[in-house]
Design an enzyme around this catalytic site. Structure first.
Site, short mmCIF file in Angstrom:
data_model
loop_
_atom_site.label_atom_id
_atom_site.label_comp_id
_atom_site.label_asym_id
_atom_site.label_seq_id
_atom_site.Cartn_x
_atom_site.Cartn_y
_atom_site.Cartn_z
N CYS A 211 0.78 -1.29 -0.02
CA CYS A 211 -0.09 0.00 0.01
C CYS A 211 0.87 1.33 -0.09
O CYS A 211 0.23 2.41 0.01
CB CYS A 211 -0.89 0.28 1.23
SG CYS A 211 -2.05 -1.42 1.14
N HIS A 351 -2.34 8.34 6.14
CA HIS A 351 -2.47 6.93 5.64
C HIS A 351 -3.88 6.51 6.08
O HIS A 351 -4.59 5.78 5.40
CB HIS A 351 -1.43 5.99 5.98
CG HIS A 351 -1.63 4.78 5.46
ND1 HIS A 351 -1.61 4.32 4.12
CD2 HIS A 351 -1.55 3.25 6.05
CE1 HIS A 351 -1.48 3.03 3.94
NE2 HIS A 351 -1.66 2.41 5.06
N GLU A 362 0.25 5.74 13.40
CA GLU A 362 0.61 6.74 12.71
C GLU A 362 0.33 8.01 13.35
O GLU A 362 1.15 8.97 13.25
CB GLU A 362 -0.25 6.90 11.40
CG GLU A 362 0.00 8.05 10.49
CD GLU A 362 -0.95 7.76 9.02
OE1 GLU A 362 -0.74 8.69 8.35
OE2 GLU A 362 -1.97 7.38 9.34
N LYS A 382 -9.31 7.79 2.66
CA LYS A 382 -9.98 6.72 2.73
C LYS A 382 -11.03 6.71 3.45
O LYS A 382 -11.90 5.53 3.30
CB LYS A 382 -8.88 5.75 3.40
CG LYS A 382 -7.73 5.51 2.57
CD LYS A 382 -6.48 4.54 3.46
CE LYS A 382 -5.40 4.49 2.55
NZ LYS A 382 -4.49 5.69 2.64
N HIS A 387 -9.72 1.75 0.86
CA HIS A 387 -8.12 1.67 0.84
C HIS A 387 -7.75 1.06 -0.53
O HIS A 387 -8.25 -0.10 -0.88
CB HIS A 387 -8.03 0.76 1.99
CG HIS A 387 -6.05 1.00 2.13
ND1 HIS A 387 -5.39 1.31 1.24
CD2 HIS A 387 -5.47 0.24 2.96
CE1 HIS A 387 -3.97 1.12 1.60
NE2 HIS A 387 -4.24 0.45 2.54
N PHE A 446 2.27 -3.26 4.02
CA PHE A 446 2.49 -4.63 4.74
C PHE A 446 3.90 -4.80 4.20
O PHE A 446 4.34 -4.56 3.26
CB PHE A 446 1.78 -5.86 3.97
CG PHE A 446 0.24 -6.08 4.61
CD1 PHE A 446 -0.07 -5.13 5.54
CD2 PHE A 446 -0.47 -6.96 4.25
CE1 PHE A 446 -1.58 -5.20 5.99
CE2 PHE A 446 -1.85 -7.33 4.69
CZ PHE A 446 -2.32 -6.41 5.61
#
Length: 460
Positions: A211, A351, A362, A382, A387, A446
């Site tokens: 991502c 994010h 975050e 998002k 996402h 990831f």
């Protein structure tokens, strides 16, 4: 291990002054001198500007319409109808409906291509159109195509083509596997096909960092320009994973929200009742040019890319570091690369995926870099489009640039009961007027991949 990375109380004690050798400059003394103020790039060959934007999104394929719907706080999340999801614990996503590639991909190829590739080609060509470089135009013909490149990444690649190939192998045997199986499944083919269509012969490849993919591509593309290897780069991300194996895979990771009774409120970053992210899809692509090249051809400059950074948590496959060390370091490195002081930043496109651990990790990292939240807007794209995995950073970079252009930042919707530890203005539920001085966009993936890119209004 953590004690090696995080300063301890003992670390604050001043060390003994070392002996100086005659004729030697004290490295320690120079290190304690006041740091020079950050300096932005001034060389027009190395300054990188944004001259075009193109996208495919759950809100359509037009940049202005996309941002208008974000400003309105509209949710693009709904029940999946592309396949029968009735037996899945998550039955909703930010699925694109009514996509058309007419005018951008010929009918024969359009029927063969994976959506991941279709989204890439359409958004890439639309970005070039907005940059005044429509295919076949005089301005496009004047481009030195040996110094023009394409760098569009994807986290998952041609997942539908791959899934169909495996199914054919199992059910019908190897002879029923299409010869397009490998070419249309591999992650570099979006950049390759787009490059073939537009004739760009410069750097051409893809990056796949889950991502964080789009920001990695922006960062690498800009560095090709800064190093003098290209004058213009088409860069971003594309993704189309809302298919049974894609949804099923993330269900298996226990990553997705299961708010099936109310999908439009399922993506709720920083809310106490968040229960996972919502899958989205699409593509977001920028045309990045050296300032010198853009000025010479009279290009429309919509923003400046000041810099960026990438690094790795080196911690866990899917979980973020709770202390935020990797992310905070990445933010600091991006500001250093940009010649920007933390005090100059007043907008952060987070994010913010709506996961239990990720949102607060975050925010913890953001707080480490930006000590005073006053005047800083932090929002979550998002919350409305879901996402979009490898394409997330591309679509969010466009949101940052539109905020710079319009003086309006879109809301983070579904802010019902925000976590108390979130001290920043997350633009809850309603858009806000905000003149962006410097904006950053965070994307993490990831594997612990972190990426931050920095944009600002263009000033000659």
């Amino acid at each position: 291990m953590q004690s090696l990375l995080v300063p301890t109380a003992a670390a604050s004690v001043a060390p003994a002054t070392p002996r100086r050798r005659p004729g030697r400059i004290s490295v320690r003394a120079s290190a304690t001198a006041a740091a020079a103020p950050p300096r932005r790039e001034t060389d027009p060959k190395k300054r990188v500007v944004i001259t075009g934007m193109g996208l495919v999104s759950v809100f359509g394929n037009d940049v202005d319409t996309y941002y208008d719907r974000l400003l309105a706080g509209e949710s693009g999340i709904g029940l999946i109808d592309r396949f029968d999801a009735s037996k899945f614990p998550t039955r909703f996503a930010g699925q694109i409906h009514g996509f058309s590639s007419e005018g951008y991909i010929d009918g024969k190829n359009d029927r063969r291509l994976d959506d991941c590739l279709r989204y890439c080609i359409v958004s890439g060509k639309k970005a070039l159109e907005s940059a005044g470089l429509a295919l076949g135009s005089d301005s496009m013909e004047k481009i030195d195509k040996s110094r023009a490149g394409v760098l569009v990444g994807t986290g998952m690649g041609g997942l539908q083509v791959f899934s169909d190939g495996v199914q054919n192998l199992i059910e019908k045997g190897h002879r029923k596997i299409t010869p397009f199986f490998i070419p249309y499944a591999i992650t570099n083919m979006g950049s390759a096909l787009l490059g073939m269509d537009i004739g760009f012969m410069g750097p051409n490849y893809s990056i796949s960092t889950a991502c964080a993919t789009s920001n990695y591509c922006f960062y690498a593309a800009a560095n090709h320009i800064r190093r003098g290897e290209a004058d213009i780069m088409v860069a971003g991300g594309t993704e189309a994973a809302i298919i049974p194996i894609g949804v099923g895979g993330f269900v298996a990771c226990r990553a997705l929200s299961q708010r099936n009774d109310d999908p439009k409120t399922a993506s709720r970053p920083w809310d106490k009742e968040r229960d996972g992210f919502v899958m989205g899809e699409g593509a977001g692509i920028l045309v990045m040019e050296s300032l010198e090249h853009a000025m010479k051809r009279g290009a429309p400059i919509v923003a400046e890319y000041l810099g960026g950074a990438v690094n790795c948590d080196a911690y866990h496959m899917t979980d973020p570091r709770a202390d935020g060390l990797g992310v905070s370091s990445c933010i600091r490195q991006s500001l250093q690369d940009s010649g920007v002081a933390p005090e100059e930043v007043n907008y952060i496109n987070a994010h913010a995926t709506s996961t239990l651990a990720g949102d607060l990790a975050e925010m913890n990292a953001i707080k480490q870099v930006f000590k005073d939240p006053t005047g800083i807007k932090v929002n979550a794209t998002k919350s409305m489009i879901g996402h979009c995995l490898g394409a997330a950073g591309g679509l969010e970079a466009i949101a940052v640039i539109k905020a710079i252009n319009t003086g309006l930042v879109h809301p983070s919707i579904n802010q019902f009961n925000r976590e108390e530890v979130v001290e920043f203005d997350t633009v809850p539920n309603v858009k806000a007027e905000h003149e962006v001085n410097v904006g950053i966009s965070n994307s993490f993936g990831f594997g612990g991949h972190n990426s931050v890119v920095v944009f600002a209004p263009f000033k000659p």
